[in-house]
Each structure stands twice: as C-alpha cells, then as structure tokens.
Design a protein around this motif. Structure first.
Motif, PDB file in Angstrom:
ATOM      1  N   LYS A 187       1.751   2.753   9.230  1.00 57.83           N
ATOM      2  CA  LYS A 187       1.209   1.339   9.741  1.00 57.83           C
ATOM      3  C   LYS A 187       2.222   0.853  10.515  1.00 57.83           C
ATOM      4  N   SER A 239       4.287  10.114   3.355  1.00 58.90           N
ATOM      5  CA  SER A 239       3.403  11.676   3.165  1.00 58.90           C
ATOM      6  C   SER A 239       4.208  12.777   2.504  1.00 58.90           C
ATOM      7  N   GLN A 243       0.007   8.407   5.991  1.00 59.71           N
ATOM      8  CA  GLN A 243      -0.257   7.030   6.267  1.00 59.71           C
ATOM      9  C   GLN A 243       0.975   6.438   7.113  1.00 59.71           C
ATOM     10  N   GLU A 295       0.823  -1.227  -0.100  1.00 59.14           N
ATOM     11  CA  GLU A 295      -0.048  -0.103  -0.080  1.00 59.14           C
ATOM     12  C   GLU A 295       0.830   1.247   0.233  1.00 59.14           C
ATOM     13  N   ASN A 350      -1.767  14.544   3.874  1.00 59.90           N
ATOM     14  CA  ASN A 350      -2.371  13.292   4.408  1.00 59.90           C
ATOM     15  C   ASN A 350      -0.920  12.461   4.664  1.00 59.90           C
ATOM     16  N   THR A 395      -3.323   0.318  10.672  1.00 60.09           N
ATOM     17  CA  THR A 395      -2.883   1.457   9.625  1.00 60.09           C
ATOM     18  C   THR A 395      -3.792   2.531   9.982  1.00 60.09           C
ATOM     19  N   GLU A 407      -4.685   6.440   8.733  1.00 62.09           N
ATOM     20  CA  GLU A 407      -4.575   7.529   7.694  1.00 62.09           C
ATOM     21  C   GLU A 407      -5.233   8.876   8.332  1.00 62.09           C
TER      22      GLU A 407
END
Length: 443
Positions: A375, A392, A373, A190, A371, A356, A358
C-alpha cells in the motif's frame, strides 16, 4: 576542549566513537547509569525467546573498547544536574555514592528514552516488569521460567514480539491495548488484520480497545489485570505502552516538543549552542510532513549520534530527515512500513490518497510464489509519495527501504511507475509490484 556525553546506548556510542576519531586532542567523558553500553534493545524479544543464545551479540561496543579510544568512561554514574549557564555537571557514582562535579565546553545529550509507566493502581506489585534494557531482559527471562500465564500491555513492536516469544515458549498469552488493533502506529487495518488472525489462530487472547484500570495480587505478586471491559488472570505482566524521552535534566533550558523531546536543528544542535542532542531523547525532522516528530528508532539514533560528532565544531553535514522506516518479522509474516499510513495521516490532519497492490512476489511458474500486499500513500494534489506498507510470507521488506528513498527524494507516483528495477524469476515479476503501484495511481 572538554566534551561531556550523557548516555551511551545507540546515539551516545555512535557520537563517542566518531568524536574520539575526529578530535583526538579532545577530553571526552561519558556518563552512563548502567554498567554496559550499546545494548540493542530491538533484539530484546529475540533474546527473551531464546533465538539469540549469546547475549554478548546484542552489544556492538563496550566500555573497554571506548576507553581504548582515549575516552573517560564514568559507568554507573547518574547525572543529577546540568548548569547550562556555567556549563557544569553534577553526577553521583551509583556504586560509591560519591558526588562528582565536571565542566564542559560542549555537551552531547544522548540520554535516550524510558518505558512509560502509567499511574495504575497496583503497578508496583511484583512480577509487573518493563522491557527496555539488558537487566530488564534478564529479569523477564528469569521470571517467565516458572509461570504459565503472561499478559503484555501494549501492542507496539516490542509488545507484539514478546507475545510471539511467550506463545512459542508454551505460555498462555493475553495482549491488551487501548487502541482498536495491534501495531496501529505502523500499519493500516488491512495489514494488522492478517497478524491478528494469526495470533488468535494460535490461541493468543487479544483484548483490544481495553484500558488497564488496576492490578490485583496476592502476597505482593500480581494475579489479575482489570480493564474497563473485563479481568484477566495472570502470573506475569510486561508493560510495553510506549516510551518517553529522558530529558528532565534540560527541562526549561532548551527548546522541546510538548512530550519533552529535545528539538535539534539539521546539525543536531539544540537551542543552546553548546549543547547537541541525538537519539531517543530528541525530536527529528519527519520528511512526510516537514515537521519535528518523536520517532525513537535505533536507526535514527546512530545516524543522529554520528552527525552530532561531525557537526560539534562547526556545521558540516546536514541531517536529511527521517521517514520512520521500520520492519517486523512475526511468525511466518514479514512486514515493514515507512512514512505516513492512512491512520497516522488522519491523526496529523493530513489528507492522503492510497493505492493497494496485491500480487505474488515472483511469477506463478516458479515452484513457490507468495502473496504480497503493498500500500502506497501519496499527496492527492501533487502525487508526491508520503508512505508505504508491505506484508508477505516472502521477505520483500527491502522494498520499503526503496520507498523510504522515494519519500526522501520527493518522488511522485508517476515517476515510481517507471523506476528501473531488474527482473529475475527467482526474485520478482517483470513489472515489480512497486512499479505497479505507481502505474495504478496514474490511471
């Protein structure tokens, strides 16, 4: 006391600098194949891409600086043999051809690594280059001036950074890798999906799940790359398929991993009490698993080189292990990882659970809020944190340094949820996204 050091890039330079200060009465001799020391190969792509204008900034020491510390520098000397029983070294002066014999009381192996060159048909054609040291970087710069099509084989950090540099220089770029995606050793799908889309949107050709089978050329210079799935016209090839430890000198003389990486204890001592090792030529304790692992990073090398010096006379300071923490900036994206990803955990037959998050890196009422992300992977039984990844357009990569500390200290996800982080709207949210990962795991 007579100390011999073989190799002087990151680990060697750190070891020599510290030994010269710690043991002023010691006779320290460095053997180095190249005519320079301390080249920051992590800046190679920036140099090739013209971001770094002055290459001298890629060196943080020099033979002259080490000589001022009282160290004997035998530059452009290739060590060809080590007699561990009699504690002697045989080397060749690459300039004069003279054979040099030396003895040691303590030997520090900091011979680093070398790019892997698979036995592919045609690999000796002109314009098939390696990317590791300063000389190779200069060759790449010179050869790319008059070419249009560049192929990079290997989609790790250096390969991906070079792809960016070549695309920015207006080249037609193809990236080939046998794995199904780029950066697969560092990030889960991802995350790499985001980078791959950025590449293809910029016209870069991605040839994933393809293995190079042969190179063809005309007049001795490469013109085509053939894989198991197709062929690609090219004017230049850069091989970036990984590194192997430079340890042939000690093969069968000290304990090693199957790939040849030297095993060291927590004081950087090998199975031979007179020999210490540090950097890309040796294995290091990997905290997420507790096992020895081969993780060639400059950060690991300077720490290990410093510890080799500190512990040379007696065990003094233990190595705390590594998480393999690393970061990367590609175009507008900032990414970093530490410890186990889900992909690497599967390869090691380790079961992990992941959360995860977001989010935006700061509140929505600010003029911009990018944004993020994140994990985080953890042990499903104990909830001990084992790895983390972030991406990001905002630079939030320092969060991965924080997660590295969490892994090293054995922190659990529940503890992570309530770690004390500051809040300031310019920088973050009232609940830091790192906290949110811990809180979500506790649900």
């Amino acid at each position: 006391m007579k100390i011999a050091v073989i190799g002087s890039t990151h680990a060697g330079t750190a070891a020599v600098t510290n030994m010269a200060n710690l043991y002023p009465d010691a006779d320290i001799t460095v053997y180095e194949r190249n005519d320079n020391v301390s080249f920051l190969s992590c800046g190679l792509a920036l140099y090739v891409g013209g971001v770094v204008k002055d290459p001298q900034g890629l060196f943080y020491s020099s033979p002259e600086e080490l000589q001022k510390l009282g160290v004997t520098m035998k530059m452009q000397h290739d060590v060809e043999g080590i007699d561990t029983t009699n504690q002697t070294i045989t080397a060749t002066n690459l300039v004069t051809g003279e054979t040099v014999h030396d003895a040691y009381d303590k030997l520090v192996m900091t011979t680093g690594s070398w790019p892997i060159t698979p036995p592919i048909e045609g690999i000796n054609l002109d314009n098939i280059l390696l990317a590791k040291n300063f000389t190779q970087a200069n060759t790449i710069i010179e050869r790319t001036k008059d070419v249009e099509r560049v192929t990079v084989v290997g989609a790790g950090y250096i390969g991906v950074e070079l792809v960016e540099a070549f695309e920015k220089a207006g080249k037609q770029v193809t990236l080939i890798d046998g794995a199904d995606r780029i950066l697969n050793k560092y990030l889960d799908p991802e995350f790499t999906d985001i980078v791959e889309k950025d590449f293809t949107d910029r016209g870069i050709t991605l040839a994933m799940n393809e293995t190079v089978q042969r190179f063809e050329g005309t007049e001795g210079s490469v013109t085509k790359v053939f894989t198991n799935q197709g062929e690609y016209e090219t004017d230049l090839v850069i091989m970036c398929v990984g590194f192997r430890p430079n340890t042939d000198l000690l093969k069968g003389k000290v304990d090693m991993l199957p790939n040849g990486a030297i095993k060291v204890d927590e004081y950087m001592q090998t199975s031979d009490p007179a020999i210490f090792s540090a950097g890309d030529c040796c294995a290091v304790k990997y905290n997420p698993t507790g096992e020895h692992a081969y993780i060639p990073l400059a950060t690991n090398a300077v720490r290990m080189g410093t510890l080799a010096a500190r512990n040379l006379m007696q065990p003094t300071v233990k190595h705390v292990g590594t998480q393999g923490t690393s970061g990367l900036h590609i175009y507008d994206l900032n990414m970093a990882s530490t410890g186990l990803t889900e992909t690497s955990a599967q390869l090691l037959n380790t079961h992990v659970k992941s959360i995860t998050i977001e989010d935006t890196h700061r509140p929505g009422f600010m003029p911009t809020a990018e944004n993020v992300q994140l994990k985080v992977s953890f042990d499903p039984a104990t909830h001990r944190i084992l790895g983390a990844q972030v991406i990001s357009k905002a630079d939030v990569t320092q969060s991965i340094n924080t997660m590295s500390v969490c892994i090293q200290s054995g922190m659990t996800m529940e503890e992570l949820g309530y770690v004390d982080f500051f809040f300031q709207p310019h920088f973050n949210q009232p609940w830091n996204f790192i906290n949110k990962a811990g809180l979500q795991a506790a649900l």
